[in-house]
Scaffold this motif. Sequence first.
Motif, PDB file in Angstrom:
ATOM      1  N   GLY A 105       0.786  -1.213   0.000  1.00  0.00           N
ATOM      2  CA  GLY A 105       0.000   0.000   0.000  1.00  0.00           C
ATOM      3  C   GLY A 105       0.821   1.267   0.000  1.00  0.00           C
ATOM      4  O   GLY A 105       2.000   1.277   0.358  1.00  0.00           O
ATOM      5  N   ARG A 106       0.142   2.330  -0.411  1.00  0.00           N
ATOM      6  CA  ARG A 106       0.670   3.690  -0.325  1.00  0.00           C
ATOM      7  C   ARG A 106      -0.441   4.539   0.277  1.00  0.00           C
ATOM      8  O   ARG A 106      -1.606   4.418  -0.094  1.00  0.00           O
ATOM      9  CB  ARG A 106       1.069   4.248  -1.693  1.00  0.00           C
ATOM     10  CG  ARG A 106       2.192   3.495  -2.375  1.00  0.00           C
ATOM     11  CD  ARG A 106       3.514   3.664  -1.625  1.00  0.00           C
ATOM     12  NE  ARG A 106       4.617   3.006  -2.288  1.00  0.00           N
ATOM     13  CZ  ARG A 106       5.024   1.770  -2.028  1.00  0.00           C
ATOM     14  NH1 ARG A 106       4.390   1.032  -1.139  1.00  0.00           N
ATOM     15  NH2 ARG A 106       6.058   1.257  -2.666  1.00  0.00           N
ATOM     16  N   THR A 107      -0.056   5.426   1.189  1.00  0.00           N
ATOM     17  CA  THR A 107      -1.043   6.227   1.899  1.00  0.00           C
ATOM     18  C   THR A 107      -0.546   7.653   2.106  1.00  0.00           C
ATOM     19  O   THR A 107       0.615   7.966   1.895  1.00  0.00           O
ATOM     20  CB  THR A 107      -1.341   5.634   3.292  1.00  0.00           C
ATOM     21  OG1 THR A 107      -0.181   5.754   4.111  1.00  0.00           O
ATOM     22  CG2 THR A 107      -1.773   4.175   3.206  1.00  0.00           C
ATOM     23  N   ARG A 108      -1.467   8.486   2.555  1.00  0.00           N
ATOM     24  CA  ARG A 108      -1.123   9.779   3.126  1.00  0.00           C
ATOM     25  C   ARG A 108      -1.691   9.759   4.530  1.00  0.00           C
ATOM     26  O   ARG A 108      -2.754   9.182   4.780  1.00  0.00           O
ATOM     27  CB  ARG A 108      -1.683  10.942   2.316  1.00  0.00           C
ATOM     28  CG  ARG A 108      -3.179  11.011   2.296  1.00  0.00           C
ATOM     29  CD  ARG A 108      -3.706  12.310   1.692  1.00  0.00           C
ATOM     30  NE  ARG A 108      -5.136  12.245   1.506  1.00  0.00           N
ATOM     31  CZ  ARG A 108      -6.031  12.364   2.473  1.00  0.00           C
ATOM     32  NH1 ARG A 108      -5.647  12.547   3.719  1.00  0.00           N
ATOM     33  NH2 ARG A 108      -7.317  12.284   2.210  1.00  0.00           N
ATOM     34  N   ALA A 109      -0.969  10.329   5.459  1.00  0.00           N
ATOM     35  CA  ALA A 109      -1.386  10.257   6.856  1.00  0.00           C
ATOM     36  C   ALA A 109      -1.384  11.632   7.487  1.00  0.00           C
ATOM     37  O   ALA A 109      -0.641  12.526   7.067  1.00  0.00           O
ATOM     38  CB  ALA A 109      -0.462   9.324   7.637  1.00  0.00           C
ATOM     39  N   GLU A 110      -2.223  11.778   8.478  1.00  0.00           N
ATOM     40  CA  GLU A 110      -2.270  12.993   9.282  1.00  0.00           C
ATOM     41  C   GLU A 110      -2.272  12.566  10.742  1.00  0.00           C
ATOM     42  O   GLU A 110      -2.978  11.625  11.118  1.00  0.00           O
ATOM     43  CB  GLU A 110      -3.542  13.777   8.966  1.00  0.00           C
ATOM     44  CG  GLU A 110      -3.701  15.023   9.792  1.00  0.00           C
ATOM     45  CD  GLU A 110      -5.002  15.768   9.488  1.00  0.00           C
ATOM     46  OE1 GLU A 110      -5.116  16.918   9.943  1.00  0.00           O
ATOM     47  OE2 GLU A 110      -5.884  15.212   8.826  1.00  0.00           O
ATOM     48  N   LEU A 111      -1.471  13.244  11.543  1.00  0.00           N
ATOM     49  CA  LEU A 111      -1.436  12.990  12.974  1.00  0.00           C
ATOM     50  C   LEU A 111      -2.004  14.212  13.688  1.00  0.00           C
ATOM     51  O   LEU A 111      -1.591  15.341  13.416  1.00  0.00           O
ATOM     52  CB  LEU A 111      -0.002  12.734  13.449  1.00  0.00           C
ATOM     53  CG  LEU A 111       0.744  11.596  12.761  1.00  0.00           C
ATOM     54  CD1 LEU A 111       2.151  11.466  13.341  1.00  0.00           C
ATOM     55  CD2 LEU A 111      -0.007  10.288  12.885  1.00  0.00           C
ATOM     56  N   GLU A 112      -2.958  13.985  14.578  1.00  0.00           N
ATOM     57  CA  GLU A 112      -3.490  15.055  15.421  1.00  0.00           C
ATOM     58  C   GLU A 112      -2.862  14.881  16.786  1.00  0.00           C
ATOM     59  O   GLU A 112      -2.978  13.823  17.410  1.00  0.00           O
ATOM     60  CB  GLU A 112      -5.007  14.988  15.486  1.00  0.00           C
ATOM     61  CG  GLU A 112      -5.665  15.320  14.153  1.00  0.00           C
ATOM     62  CD  GLU A 112      -7.172  15.348  14.246  1.00  0.00           C
ATOM     63  OE1 GLU A 112      -7.703  15.983  15.190  1.00  0.00           O
ATOM     64  OE2 GLU A 112      -7.813  14.726  13.389  1.00  0.00           O
ATOM     65  N   VAL A 113      -2.180  15.950  17.241  1.00  0.00           N
ATOM     66  CA  VAL A 113      -1.328  15.869  18.416  1.00  0.00           C
ATOM     67  C   VAL A 113      -1.652  17.038  19.347  1.00  0.00           C
ATOM     68  O   VAL A 113      -1.817  18.172  18.886  1.00  0.00           O
ATOM     69  CB  VAL A 113       0.165  15.943  17.992  1.00  0.00           C
ATOM     70  CG1 VAL A 113       1.081  15.728  19.169  1.00  0.00           C
ATOM     71  CG2 VAL A 113       0.450  14.929  16.894  1.00  0.00           C
ATOM     72  N   PRO A 114      -1.704  16.801  20.660  1.00  0.00           N
ATOM     73  CA  PRO A 114      -1.933  17.918  21.574  1.00  0.00           C
ATOM     74  C   PRO A 114      -0.698  18.810  21.672  1.00  0.00           C
ATOM     75  O   PRO A 114       0.403  18.405  21.284  1.00  0.00           O
ATOM     76  CB  PRO A 114      -2.212  17.224  22.913  1.00  0.00           C
ATOM     77  CG  PRO A 114      -1.546  15.904  22.816  1.00  0.00           C
ATOM     78  CD  PRO A 114      -1.594  15.517  21.364  1.00  0.00           C
ATOM     79  N   PRO A 115      -0.859  20.031  22.198  1.00  0.00           N
ATOM     80  CA  PRO A 115       0.313  20.881  22.434  1.00  0.00           C
ATOM     81  C   PRO A 115       1.304  20.148  23.336  1.00  0.00           C
ATOM     82  O   PRO A 115       0.908  19.347  24.178  1.00  0.00           O
ATOM     83  CB  PRO A 115      -0.259  22.107  23.149  1.00  0.00           C
ATOM     84  CG  PRO A 115      -1.719  22.097  22.843  1.00  0.00           C
ATOM     85  CD  PRO A 115      -2.101  20.663  22.648  1.00  0.00           C
ATOM     86  N   GLY A 116       2.575  20.425  23.128  1.00  0.00           N
ATOM     87  CA  GLY A 116       3.584  19.779  23.964  1.00  0.00           C
ATOM     88  C   GLY A 116       4.756  19.302  23.137  1.00  0.00           C
ATOM     89  O   GLY A 116       4.945  19.723  21.990  1.00  0.00           O
ATOM     90  N   PRO A 117       5.512  18.364  23.687  1.00  0.00           N
ATOM     91  CA  PRO A 117       6.779  17.973  23.061  1.00  0.00           C
ATOM     92  C   PRO A 117       6.632  17.266  21.710  1.00  0.00           C
ATOM     93  O   PRO A 117       7.583  17.227  20.937  1.00  0.00           O
ATOM     94  CB  PRO A 117       7.425  17.039  24.091  1.00  0.00           C
ATOM     95  CG  PRO A 117       6.293  16.540  24.923  1.00  0.00           C
ATOM     96  CD  PRO A 117       5.289  17.657  24.951  1.00  0.00           C
ATOM     97  N   HIS A 118       5.454  16.735  21.408  1.00  0.00           N
ATOM     98  CA  HIS A 118       5.265  16.015  20.145  1.00  0.00           C
ATOM     99  C   HIS A 118       4.434  16.800  19.137  1.00  0.00           C
ATOM    100  O   HIS A 118       4.053  16.276  18.096  1.00  0.00           O
ATOM    101  CB  HIS A 118       4.604  14.660  20.405  1.00  0.00           C
ATOM    102  CG  HIS A 118       5.340  13.827  21.397  1.00  0.00           C
ATOM    103  ND1 HIS A 118       6.553  13.236  21.117  1.00  0.00           N
ATOM    104  CD2 HIS A 118       5.054  13.515  22.692  1.00  0.00           C
ATOM    105  CE1 HIS A 118       6.978  12.575  22.180  1.00  0.00           C
ATOM    106  NE2 HIS A 118       6.092  12.739  23.152  1.00  0.00           N
ATOM    107  N   ALA A 119       4.170  18.072  19.423  1.00  0.00           N
ATOM    108  CA  ALA A 119       3.293  18.885  18.567  1.00  0.00           C
ATOM    109  C   ALA A 119       3.781  18.954  17.128  1.00  0.00           C
ATOM    110  O   ALA A 119       2.975  19.045  16.197  1.00  0.00           O
ATOM    111  CB  ALA A 119       3.146  20.291  19.144  1.00  0.00           C
ATOM    112  N   GLY A 120       5.087  18.889  16.906  1.00  0.00           N
ATOM    113  CA  GLY A 120       5.637  18.947  15.559  1.00  0.00           C
ATOM    114  C   GLY A 120       5.148  17.821  14.660  1.00  0.00           C
ATOM    115  O   GLY A 120       5.098  17.972  13.435  1.00  0.00           O
TER     116      GLY A 120
END
Length: 159
Positions: free
Chosen positions: A115-130
Motif C-alpha cells: 500500500g501507499r497512503t497519506r497520513a495525518e497525525l493530530e497531536v496535543p500541544p507539547g513535546p510532540h506537537a511537531g
Amino acid sequence: MNADCPDITTLGAPLSPGKPRLTQVCSIRAEIGPATEFETSRGTGRALFPITGGTAVSTTWRATILPGGADFARRLADGTYEIEARYFLGLEDGTVVMVHNVGRMVPQADGSFHGRTRAELEVPPGPHAGLGEMVLFGTAYAAADDVENVFIELWHAEI
C-alpha cells in the motif's frame, strides 16, 4: 511520471521546489481483528477491519495502539482496497495521538497487499506537537499468511 517529466518551470513558475526529501518518522504494526465485509449495490465491497492494538516505534518515542480504531475500506473490482483508517496511539509519556491514514492496498501475485497512503497525525500541544505539522506519506504491507497484522511506515515529506 518519470525523470523526463517537465518540472513546473516549463509552465512559467520561477523555480521548482524539486523532488521531496523523505525521512522516516515511525514504523507501526497494527493488529487487526476479523473483517466484516459485504457486497454493495454499486458493485464494490465494503469492509471494516477493527484495529485491536499494536505498536509504533520512532527514534524518539514508542507507542501502543489503543483498541477501538478501525479501517473502513472499499474493495474495488480488481481486489484493491481503498482504505481509511483512524486510531489512537498512546505514547510512553502519556501523550495520545490520533492517526488518520488514507490510501490504497493493492493485491500482489503472492497474495500479500502493498500500500501507499497519506497520513495525518493530530497531536496535543507539547513535546510532540511537531508531528501534527508534518506532511506524511506511508507505505503498508499485509502478508498473505498473516491476517492479524498490517505493517506501516510513515515518511515525512520535508518542506
